[in-house]
Design a protein around this motif. Structure first.
Motif, PDB file in Angstrom:
ATOM      1  N   GLY A 250       6.052 -10.695  -0.447  1.00  0.00           N
ATOM      2  CA  GLY A 250       7.442 -10.858  -0.869  1.00  0.00           C
ATOM      3  C   GLY A 250       7.882  -9.937  -1.988  1.00  0.00           C
ATOM      4  O   GLY A 250       9.003  -9.443  -1.993  1.00  0.00           O
ATOM      5  N   VAL A 251       7.001  -9.689  -2.940  1.00  0.00           N
ATOM      6  CA  VAL A 251       7.319  -8.822  -4.074  1.00  0.00           C
ATOM      7  C   VAL A 251       6.129  -7.921  -4.381  1.00  0.00           C
ATOM      8  O   VAL A 251       4.993  -8.216  -4.018  1.00  0.00           O
ATOM      9  N   SER A 252       6.406  -6.836  -5.062  1.00  0.00           N
ATOM     10  CA  SER A 252       5.347  -5.930  -5.485  1.00  0.00           C
ATOM     11  C   SER A 252       4.588  -6.539  -6.649  1.00  0.00           C
ATOM     12  O   SER A 252       5.148  -7.296  -7.448  1.00  0.00           O
ATOM     13  N   ARG A 253       3.309  -6.222  -6.744  1.00  0.00           N
ATOM     14  CA  ARG A 253       2.445  -6.764  -7.797  1.00  0.00           C
ATOM     15  C   ARG A 253       1.615  -5.641  -8.418  1.00  0.00           C
ATOM     16  O   ARG A 253       1.235  -4.694  -7.746  1.00  0.00           O
ATOM     17  N   ILE A 254       1.349  -5.805  -9.711  1.00  0.00           N
ATOM     18  CA  ILE A 254       0.486  -4.867 -10.427  1.00  0.00           C
ATOM     19  C   ILE A 254      -0.603  -5.678 -11.112  1.00  0.00           C
ATOM     20  O   ILE A 254      -0.345  -6.782 -11.608  1.00  0.00           O
ATOM     21  N   ASP A 255      -1.799  -5.139 -11.130  1.00  0.00           N
ATOM     22  CA  ASP A 255      -2.913  -5.798 -11.794  1.00  0.00           C
ATOM     23  C   ASP A 255      -2.585  -5.948 -13.282  1.00  0.00           C
ATOM     24  O   ASP A 255      -2.117  -5.001 -13.925  1.00  0.00           O
ATOM     25  N   ASN A 256      -2.802  -7.140 -13.819  1.00  0.00           N
ATOM     26  CA  ASN A 256      -2.454  -7.434 -15.208  1.00  0.00           C
ATOM     27  C   ASN A 256      -3.148  -6.489 -16.180  1.00  0.00           C
ATOM     28  O   ASN A 256      -2.534  -6.014 -17.136  1.00  0.00           O
ATOM     29  N   SER A 257      -4.418  -6.186 -15.944  1.00  0.00           N
ATOM     30  CA  SER A 257      -5.140  -5.305 -16.873  1.00  0.00           C
ATOM     31  C   SER A 257      -4.558  -3.894 -16.852  1.00  0.00           C
ATOM     32  O   SER A 257      -4.520  -3.220 -17.885  1.00  0.00           O
ATOM     33  N   LEU A 258      -4.072  -3.443 -15.693  1.00  0.00           N
ATOM     34  CA  LEU A 258      -3.437  -2.126 -15.620  1.00  0.00           C
ATOM     35  C   LEU A 258      -2.117  -2.133 -16.379  1.00  0.00           C
ATOM     36  O   LEU A 258      -1.819  -1.210 -17.136  1.00  0.00           O
ATOM     37  N   ALA A 259      -1.315  -3.190 -16.189  1.00  0.00           N
ATOM     38  CA  ALA A 259      -0.040  -3.294 -16.904  1.00  0.00           C
ATOM     39  C   ALA A 259      -0.272  -3.292 -18.420  1.00  0.00           C
ATOM     40  O   ALA A 259       0.464  -2.630 -19.167  1.00  0.00           O
ATOM     41  N   GLU A 260      -1.301  -3.986 -18.866  1.00  0.00           N
ATOM     42  CA  GLU A 260      -1.603  -4.016 -20.298  1.00  0.00           C
ATOM     43  C   GLU A 260      -2.103  -2.660 -20.784  1.00  0.00           C
ATOM     44  O   GLU A 260      -1.727  -2.204 -21.861  1.00  0.00           O
ATOM     45  N   ALA A 261      -2.956  -1.999 -19.993  1.00  0.00           N
ATOM     46  CA  ALA A 261      -3.470  -0.680 -20.379  1.00  0.00           C
ATOM     47  C   ALA A 261      -2.339   0.339 -20.490  1.00  0.00           C
ATOM     48  O   ALA A 261      -2.390   1.241 -21.325  1.00  0.00           O
ATOM     49  N   MET A 262      -1.319   0.166 -19.667  1.00  0.00           N
ATOM     50  CA  MET A 262      -0.179   1.078 -19.699  1.00  0.00           C
ATOM     51  C   MET A 262       0.843   0.677 -20.755  1.00  0.00           C
ATOM     52  O   MET A 262       1.854   1.351 -20.920  1.00  0.00           O
TER      53      MET A 262
ATOM     54  N   LEU B   2      -1.365  13.361   3.698  1.00  0.00           N
ATOM     55  CA  LEU B   2      -1.631  11.925   3.585  1.00  0.00           C
ATOM     56  C   LEU B   2      -1.296  11.400   2.190  1.00  0.00           C
ATOM     57  O   LEU B   2      -1.529  12.073   1.186  1.00  0.00           O
ATOM     58  N   ALA B   3      -0.754  10.188   2.142  1.00  0.00           N
ATOM     59  CA  ALA B   3      -0.468   9.533   0.870  1.00  0.00           C
ATOM     60  C   ALA B   3      -1.763   9.166   0.147  1.00  0.00           C
ATOM     61  O   ALA B   3      -1.794   9.089  -1.078  1.00  0.00           O
ATOM     62  N   ASP B   4      -2.831   8.928   0.909  1.00  0.00           N
ATOM     63  CA  ASP B   4      -4.151   8.620   0.352  1.00  0.00           C
ATOM     64  C   ASP B   4      -5.192   9.366   1.176  1.00  0.00           C
ATOM     65  O   ASP B   4      -5.633   8.882   2.209  1.00  0.00           O
ATOM     66  N   PRO B   5      -5.577  10.563   0.751  1.00  0.00           N
ATOM     67  CA  PRO B   5      -6.535  11.346   1.535  1.00  0.00           C
ATOM     68  C   PRO B   5      -7.913  10.700   1.637  1.00  0.00           C
ATOM     69  O   PRO B   5      -8.701  11.065   2.488  1.00  0.00           O
ATOM     70  N   ASN B   6      -8.198   9.721   0.806  1.00  0.00           N
ATOM     71  CA  ASN B   6      -9.483   9.017   0.857  1.00  0.00           C
ATOM     72  C   ASN B   6      -9.316   7.601   1.389  1.00  0.00           C
ATOM     73  O   ASN B   6     -10.037   6.694   0.990  1.00  0.00           O
ATOM     74  N   PHE B   7      -8.387   7.413   2.309  1.00  0.00           N
ATOM     75  CA  PHE B   7      -8.059   6.089   2.839  1.00  0.00           C
ATOM     76  C   PHE B   7      -9.259   5.362   3.424  1.00  0.00           C
ATOM     77  O   PHE B   7      -9.300   4.144   3.438  1.00  0.00           O
ATOM     78  N   TYR B   8     -10.242   6.078   3.885  1.00  0.00           N
ATOM     79  CA  TYR B   8     -11.408   5.496   4.553  1.00  0.00           C
ATOM     80  C   TYR B   8     -12.507   5.094   3.570  1.00  0.00           C
ATOM     81  O   TYR B   8     -13.492   4.477   3.961  1.00  0.00           O
ATOM     82  N   ARG B   9     -12.347   5.413   2.295  1.00  0.00           N
ATOM     83  CA  ARG B   9     -13.355   5.059   1.289  1.00  0.00           C
ATOM     84  C   ARG B   9     -12.957   3.760   0.598  1.00  0.00           C
ATOM     85  O   ARG B   9     -11.867   3.665   0.041  1.00  0.00           O
ATOM     86  N   PRO B  10     -13.847   2.764   0.606  1.00  0.00           N
ATOM     87  CA  PRO B  10     -13.517   1.501  -0.075  1.00  0.00           C
ATOM     88  C   PRO B  10     -13.401   1.715  -1.580  1.00  0.00           C
ATOM     89  O   PRO B  10     -14.239   2.371  -2.191  1.00  0.00           O
ATOM     90  N   THR B  11     -12.348   1.193  -2.148  1.00  0.00           N
ATOM     91  CA  THR B  11     -12.139   1.240  -3.587  1.00  0.00           C
ATOM     92  C   THR B  11     -11.091   0.199  -3.960  1.00  0.00           C
ATOM     93  O   THR B  11     -10.427  -0.351  -3.087  1.00  0.00           O
ATOM     94  N   GLY B  12     -10.961  -0.072  -5.226  1.00  0.00           N
ATOM     95  CA  GLY B  12     -10.039  -1.100  -5.678  1.00  0.00           C
ATOM     96  C   GLY B  12      -8.575  -0.721  -5.490  1.00  0.00           C
ATOM     97  O   GLY B  12      -8.220   0.454  -5.458  1.00  0.00           O
TER      98      GLY B  12
END
Length: 147
Positions: free
Chosen positions: A41-53, A94-104
């Motif tokens: 329904g809405v966009s979300r950002i990780d809390n720790s990222l928001a705080e780091a920024m 590609l918007a994510d050239p490493n789309f096939y690599r698992p990451t957070g």
């Protein structure tokens, strides 16, 4: 109709539509991986990222809200892809050239921004299991790939 054991025996990897973005918050820039989910329904950002920024976070009821500018980080198709995928999608950025690599995933872009992301253009793979969708962030791949 295929038997359940046949369906379960078929192994494939789910490819989710992701993009690499740069969050520009004044003097700081953060490169992050985002996932586009039109069903959220809405966009979300990780809390720790928001705080780091050091994003200004406002409380709205039980929700916390912040605002940032996004800049796409586009790249050419990487060489590590399976030959069939690399060949089919070699001429798109590609918007994510490493789309096939698992990451957070640090950010989920939801239905609130989805209409602003999508552009005309859909390129299905020859197998029909993977599709490239044109967006303002670059081409995003989603579907499945055989392992």
């Amino acid at each position: 109709m295929p038997r359940l054991s046949t369906v379960l025996a078929h192994t494939s990897t789910a490819i989710l539509p992701t993009a690499n973005l740069r969050f520009d918050v004044g003097s700081k820039k953060f490169d992050v991986r985002v996932m586009v989910d039109a069903c959220s329904g809405v966009s979300r950002i990780d809390n720790s990222l928001a705080e780091a920024m050091n994003l200004p976070i406002l409380g709205v009821g039980s929700e916390r809200v912040c605002k940032a500018s996004l800049i796409p980080i586009n790249a050419e198709t990487p060489r590590e892809l399976p030959d069939t995928v690399r060949t089919q999608f070699a001429n798109i950025v590609l918007a994510d050239p490493n789309f096939y690599r698992p990451t957070g995933i640090s950010v989920v872009l939801g239905a609130d921004v989805y209409p602003n992301l999508i552009q005309p253009g859909l390129l299905p793979s020859s197998s029909g299991r993977l599709v490239a969708q044109n967006t303002v962030l670059g081409w995003m791949l989603s579907g499945t790939c055989a392992q």
